[in-house]
Design an enzyme around this catalytic site. Structure first.
Site, mmCIF file in Angstrom:
data_model
loop_
_atom_site.group_PDB
_atom_site.id
_atom_site.type_symbol
_atom_site.label_atom_id
_atom_site.label_comp_id
_atom_site.label_asym_id
_atom_site.label_seq_id
_atom_site.Cartn_x
_atom_site.Cartn_y
_atom_site.Cartn_z
ATOM 1 N N LYS A 1 0.625 -1.270 0.086
ATOM 2 C CA LYS A 1 -0.122 -0.223 0.028
ATOM 3 C C LYS A 1 0.781 1.552 0.079
ATOM 4 O O LYS A 1 1.794 1.411 0.978
ATOM 5 C CB LYS A 1 -0.855 0.061 1.286
ATOM 6 N N VAL A 2 0.634 2.317 -0.921
ATOM 7 C CA VAL A 2 1.601 3.319 -1.012
ATOM 8 C C VAL A 2 0.334 4.363 -1.480
ATOM 9 O O VAL A 2 -0.629 4.129 -1.606
ATOM 10 C CB VAL A 2 2.427 3.234 -2.230
#
Lengths: 315, 315, 315, 315, 315
Positions: free
Chosen positions: C203-204
């Site tokens: 997750k970014v």
């Protein structure tokens, strides 16, 4: 605050941790007998021993595990003992109020050996919030040494985490006649061995006057064993001169009078109380509550049936 | 049997074991507030924090660890919290009767960091027969992350053996002004983080109306924070919408009226009770008992000083 | 049965146990996006990060941990992520239906270091019935190596018991400018490192077109980074050529149109979905459900606002 | 059957378990150099060190972890080294054919300390079917002691389960000038310490003729360090008189001729092979295969470019 | 969201962790019976019990472990139970969709004792992504105590990591006649003991009206045991007054009508479902699907063959 009666009992367990003493105290300080040093405990492992129908058909509400916990609380008992599944299914009913004793081994009607299986552990007792573990031994059976090995492990683990240890000691095996299982010498010996194993509470059956062991006959020469109370007194004496909690059961369902006589004998002989299963849950709820109330009254010396006591004088 | 008030509270902890619920129930079912869902707890860790003379010289009997346990029992409190040595020295006084909370970390006057040392463990809590462990965190301090790491380990271990977890959450550190430590936003945040860590009982100080964090000012726009009760209500809301037990302290020793006003505000704001240390043991025994009695009356809505309540209406 | 889209994704994780693949499948097969290979996840760790009032005052029902689980189920999301206490307080609400991701570390507004505390463990994830653990890393911070050490231990433990591992990768630290934290090169590097650590889901944040690292400028020569979708595509490529699940967040609360544009860009760039917290729970329930419904429609290519897609062509 | 060359090498590791020797043998008996006692290894940890774009943008197929394993097999290399996520994503590609070396620590471009994080463990290496673990140390850095502590633990654990241990030894730190990091005395010292830590395979960079340590100058008096091969020979001598496998890298991407010259110097100086990363995967696949083929030919003494060898005679 | 029927069932397991409840919920919320509180489970351990040819030759596709998982999914069943190897060979077929029960002990045709070997563990169940472990006990056999010892350990371990426990209870042994193995009293006792051991789901065979134990005859006096439904009702009552999930099998392959009659009796007696192995996989796939569909219809009260129900009225 702790009553003198309870303080006296707790002083016998000075070698144990405060956690174990606290759990003994919780049992001694719960219910109508709180603070008296006496106990009435409800055990429900009949389902394992004899199957559900023989245990509960006579009083169908008793099929529900919650029934027993509710009964024990309402009757003002000190503690409730049961196997794992019964405990899991009902431990939340009187959460934190009624001290629980998790039976960690059990037998059954079809057993091919005079033994029991280990059916629960100390980790179960902690997660279910129990005050003690319970364990049954069969002195005299082929499995006895193995049972002691396992008891030693469970008891050591229980004491390390502040739980109390209750041992049911039931003599049986090749060396003993059927009558011998309830003999006075055998019962005293069985209670003594439970105490020797480090039990905090020793549970035996009320003994008869029979002396089973030939080698022991001489030792009993001159001891008055004529009344139940006197026989209880000898068992209590055999359990570290009374410095361990000693509770008794009377066996199969029987008439109420016999049950009350038993309680009076236990009281008069210096026993610490009754453990009373089938005689409780195999009666309709109202009757059971009345009977338990009367038994508690006996331990409180509020025995209204005055005539019974003179029948059982302690020599 | 379990009262509706206690059953409601226990339902918030459905994810825990029966053992943990039983220990919460024991605290909720002890003392004069038994069954009401409210609690008054006596904590005695002043000796660690400020040294013995500053803690006890004003009331010398309080040097004796047994003094506090006896006081808590006589006053009808719900539980007693103390560090390891205090607990070891007095846990037998009211054995099995008064639920004990073992403080597992502590600070002291000479500490060079805003931190606490771990001074006891879950195994200590079990061997001493405690119902819960206690742990203090300092949100905002350099040591906070390390404190959370250790709390996570202790709490997981405690829950696995059926103990409850009480967290004292005291904001302090570079980012906070002195006033900020008691600010409403800071207190609510501190209570919320304790709950997020899995605390069963969250203890914070009564907040002022000050808002410390600039970024939070807007969020408090329109919230009525004019009375202590309203501020308590916001902290309770911030603790999982009131689904965790939330108890409050009032800080330094002060006049009795202020102490009673605090209790009324906690009650009216929906808090679950008071934790009251110095204000208890730094008064003569008789005075302390009277004061605690009055506080308990407030939680029982038997507040004889009827005028006080209208002073603290919840908007 | 497993759809081709899900089967393709699961094939990327052939080195993991069936247990881990099953938990990935549970997330991919839940909610309205079940079987499409796309995900929308609700994370609620704002309380830890910014305090309760800044998180929930704008929508007070959100103070209650149960609110979020109910919302996620009703909206048809794939999973819900939260810290320990939130999870304990609500995991039973949609028991066994909504896959849960237990955040095992957390930061807060008062932190004095760019770090996080470990606040939960793999044992917690198992007892609470979670499908995955979540963990945040701060590439570039002084604490990064220590964070990786702890992630390695938690991830190895999680994989051994069949859980999935979700890593939030947020660059920050001395070496990075404020703009740099969202730079394309930095985001791609952060996603790559999470994948190198063995994360199953990376997750970014959605990247800008800025290139932060001087040494990297040349490598980006000739890469078209003019649209969000193209930038997403580069991040996806940097995450093992798209062979790891890559999900994106858009940062602070913003207008709905921006949220929908984000989702279209993620979809068109080949990302696997959105993780959307504040933008969800900081709106009234009805609005939040409508917005989530529209986002899911975008991933289902049932985007009713046809004009938006041509705005984001992938060159 | 084991060739004399491999048998000789294995005899150096007589103190290790047959399992570790078998894994060394698997690396020595794989690829075109099988049985020769020479090795060419492909390491791909550039993504961690420099980010994905700087590593792979020049040759986009290299973004896919499977690309490297396929390349190593097709080129006939001895082994492949990579961090956890790369290994998990591609270990199945040539399952059981290509020996794998799991890098268990890694650094990155934004690191604020001259250190590495532990990013994988021996349990990971076993579950992924690896032949060895890899570990990087920075002799001279503040973190060196801590790195050795962790290496000792990982190496002991690896040897206990029959894995081999490869140590990358890269001097850096306050005490060393930039030139000093490649100095001959420093490189020899770095290789020696890796061997002292129990590495089975020691990897250093090709040294210059510079002598960094003033105290060491005298010791190098009279040693001919004029050619790369002679300097390699000194490093090999410093690594237990050549009784440990010693492999070399040439550093940053450079012209093909320089790469081939390096290989000849390693061969002529008695080194055991090349480890060649960026120079491989940052070229188009065809070029990379041709270059690797030529390097292997050099180690096989089938060097078609005969002129090069006279250039590097070992005095 | 959880249906009232499922919520009621989950409330019986309040003493377990959310993880265990979630796995029970997954089984109750899968397939065509999702949410009804009823279950149909496919068990395939015939290969262990009777060998492959006797199990699968009649329907050769069933030799393939994947056949059964696909059938269970297509038929809309709640769960699939199999030994280790079967599970390893097919658990990925419907990954994350079909709840799996790993049988952890098994017997075989050549066994010289009425016992089972432990053939899988809790760690296997976790790595294969199972929702529960399964275990068979033989009440009455010489090995019974040993079986309980092992079940206690496996069940405690399973509960600690959030798995559910399914116990098959099959009476056999010296004390029981062949007819006795299916006797009503014996079956009720067998179900009761499984519940006492802490099983979450209890599986027994449909009982006959025979009463085997002489001591039990009196207890059954007056109980109407004339229909299968009434006998099921007694077994359900014996399993904690119906507060444990109770599922039944009908034994050897038989005509379809008998199978449907069984399902109606289970439904009408308050049982929670059918476990149906040989009758499923020993028919051609199409027939099996039709039969399972009809059984599920019966539990859904969409029984098209209305006449059958009046045949089995519940007194």
């Amino acid at each position: 605050m702790t009553t003198p009666a309870v303080a006296e009992i707790l002083s016998w367990y000075a070698s144990e941790t405060p956690g174990t003493r606290a759990n003994l105290a919780r049992m001694l300080n719960t219910g109508r007998l709180a603070g008296t040093g006496k106990m009435v405990i409800l055990p429900v492992d009949q389902g394992f021993e004899h199957g559900p129908a023989r245990s509960f058909a006579v009083n169908p509400p008793a099929y529900d595990p919650r029934y027993h916990v509710e009964l024990a609380v309402e009757a003002g008992l000190n503690a409730y003992a049961a196997p794992l599944g019964m405990m899991e299914a009902a431990c939340d009913v009187a959460v934190g109020e009624l001290p629980l004793i998790l039976k960690t081994n059990s037998s059954n009607s079809w057993a091919t050996a005079k033994d029991q299986a280990v059916t629960a552990g100390v980790d179960d007792a902690l997660r279910l919030g129990c005050a003690a573990i319970g364990y049954t031994i069969y002195p005299g059976s082929d499995a006895f040494f193995d049972q002691l090995d396992k008891l030693r492990d469970l008891a050591a683990e229980a004491k390390a985490v502040g739980l109390a240890v209750v041992v049911w000691s039931y003599p049986r095996g090749e060396e003993l006649s059927k009558d011998g299982e309830l003999a006075l010498d055998v019962t005293a010996y069985a209670a003594h061995m439970a105490a020797l194993m480090g039990a905090h509470i020793v549970k035996v059956k009320l003994p008869t006057a029979h002396i089973e062991q030939k080698d022991a006959v001489k030792a009993y020469d001159g001891l008055d064993t004529s009344t139940q109370a006197k026989r209880v007194a000898h068992v209590v004496q055999s359990t570290f001169a009374g410095r361990r909690i000693n509770i008794f059961s009377g066996g199969a369902t029987k008439g109420e009078d016999a049950v009350f006589d038993d309680a009076r004998a236990i009281r008069d002989g210096g026993g610490h109380g009754s453990i009373i299963g089938r005689n409780t849950f195999q009666r309709p709820r109202g009757e059971a509550l009345a009977m338990l109330g009367r038994i508690i009254d006996i331990y409180l010396d509020r025995d209204t049936d005055g005539e019974a006591i003179p029948d059982q004088p302690l020599g």
